[in-house]
Motif scaffolding. Sequence first.
Motif, PDB file in Angstrom:
ATOM      1  N   HIS A 278      19.548   7.223 105.683  1.00 36.19           N
ATOM      2  CA  HIS A 278      19.275   8.573 106.193  1.00 36.19           C
ATOM      3  C   HIS A 278      17.786   8.937 106.094  1.00 36.19           C
ATOM      4  O   HIS A 278      17.429  10.119 106.058  1.00 36.19           O
TER       5      HIS A 278
ATOM      6  N   ALA B  75      15.274   8.971 108.108  1.00 30.84           N
ATOM      7  CA  ALA B  75      14.665   9.824 109.144  1.00 30.84           C
ATOM      8  C   ALA B  75      15.026  11.291 108.905  1.00 30.84           C
ATOM      9  O   ALA B  75      14.138  12.169 108.928  1.00 30.84           O
ATOM     10  N   ASP B  76      16.301  11.561 108.631  1.00 34.14           N
ATOM     11  CA  ASP B  76      16.745  12.944 108.390  1.00 34.14           C
ATOM     12  C   ASP B  76      16.123  13.513 107.119  1.00 34.14           C
ATOM     13  O   ASP B  76      15.774  14.698 107.061  1.00 34.14           O
TER      14      ASP B  76
ATOM     15  N   ALA C 197      13.209  12.564 105.855  1.00 37.88           N
ATOM     16  CA  ALA C 197      11.780  12.803 106.162  1.00 37.88           C
ATOM     17  C   ALA C 197      11.623  14.076 106.990  1.00 37.88           C
ATOM     18  O   ALA C 197      10.652  14.834 106.801  1.00 37.88           O
ATOM     19  N   ALA C 198      12.589  14.343 107.869  1.00 42.59           N
ATOM     20  CA  ALA C 198      12.509  15.535 108.729  1.00 42.59           C
ATOM     21  C   ALA C 198      12.945  16.802 107.990  1.00 42.59           C
ATOM     22  O   ALA C 198      12.915  17.902 108.540  1.00 42.59           O
ATOM     23  N   GLY C 199      13.396  16.634 106.770  1.00 44.90           N
ATOM     24  CA  GLY C 199      13.827  17.802 105.975  1.00 44.90           C
ATOM     25  C   GLY C 199      15.212  18.301 106.340  1.00 44.90           C
ATOM     26  O   GLY C 199      15.622  19.386 105.922  1.00 44.90           O
ATOM     27  N   VAL C 200      15.953  17.525 107.128  1.00 48.53           N
ATOM     28  CA  VAL C 200      17.299  17.940 107.550  1.00 48.53           C
ATOM     29  C   VAL C 200      18.306  17.659 106.441  1.00 48.53           C
ATOM     30  O   VAL C 200      19.311  18.359 106.290  1.00 48.53           O
TER      31      VAL C 200
END
Length: 371
Positions: free
Chosen positions: A37, A39-40, A42-45
């Motif tokens: 996970h 990417a999520d 890193a994107a703060g999601v």
Amino acid sequence: MTAVISGTGLWRPSDSITNDELVASFNAYVERYNAEHAADIAAGVLEPLQPSSAEFIVKASGIKHRYVLDKKGSLDVERMVPRIPERPNEQLSLMAEVSVTAAKQALEQAGRDAQDVDAVICSCSSLQRPYPALAIEVQNALGAGGFGYDMNVACSSATFAIQNATDIVRAGHARSVLVVNPELTTGHLNFRDRETHFIFGDAAVAILIENAEVAPKGAWKILGTKLQTRFSNNIRNNFGFLNRGDEQFRDMPDKLITQQGRKVFKEVVPMVSEIVLQQLAELKLKPSDLRRMWLHQANSNMNRLIAERVLGHEASQDEAPTVLDEYGNTAGAGSIIAFHLHSSDLKSGDRGLICSFGAGYSVGAIFVQKT
Ligand code: COA
């Protein structure tokens, strides 16, 4: 009519897991989850999962090790669930099997045959099935008579069943009542949850409660019992037969045990110590009359505080023995394991307290005296 505890028995699995092994599996899962996970995250999601630590586990709970049904399946990062093959209806079910093993020890200790038993109560925090009652299966497997039924009071299952059995004996409905408490807790444990993955272990205990007139010398007279419940959502398991009606939530983590450990700690310590002190006064006993306390085995810091509040000083291992370091929290079985392993050295006339506490909330206190 006086009721006594005339025998106890213990079954534990041959597999076991140390904290280091448990943490290694959990942290491998965390690493994999965070990588998958990335990417999520890193994107703060999504929040990254945090690793567990063996040092934290020992400091926060006192648990170092636990016996489990299936080490391989529980630690396998692909699975993290014990592998428990389903059995045909014609075969003895797993919970009945471990109950029977513990029951035979309890009967042997009391010098009894299964035919002497005229009631069986199976009481535990998670029952393998709703019906037919596991107690009836155990009754049948042992060749006992009378009647059997199941009950569930989470971590207080054994002590609540001891009071039921005591009442049955006192009312004259049975002379010998067998209580079995099979706690296959890893079946409802979430090995992917950092807050709870280290808590539980598997075990089963049995307790024979008898009319004092037929019991052997050295049995433990039941001086008094006190049960109390107070509703709380802080320890909860939403698994149940209605779950299948809502596919969206059926397999969510709340269908395993969840708890707010810190709140439980804060709220249960005063509740238990007050009940024990009140009941001691009711029985016209002083705290110093308690030679030993076999406390529920969930958390060593909790037990230290409860024992100190009751006795007025810090309890020694001799006054309040610990088994959770080796067994983990075995739900209802914990205080009975402590009693089973640490009571044979006491003398005639010595008094003690078997005390459980847990979900509900529930507290069960059984005051005993060696005959
Ligand atoms: N590894 C490392 N750190 C962890 C962790 C783990 N496995 N689990 C939690 N932590 C962290 C938390 O995130 C928290 O960090 P923060 O201070 O940065 O927020 C910190 O450790 C303290 O967490 P907390 O949950 O408050 O720990 P605790 O000291 O209350 O101990 C229990 C947790 C569950 C051991 C303890 O609360 C307990 O045993 N309570 C009683 C439970 C009980 O008796 N239940 C009855 C069941 S029968």
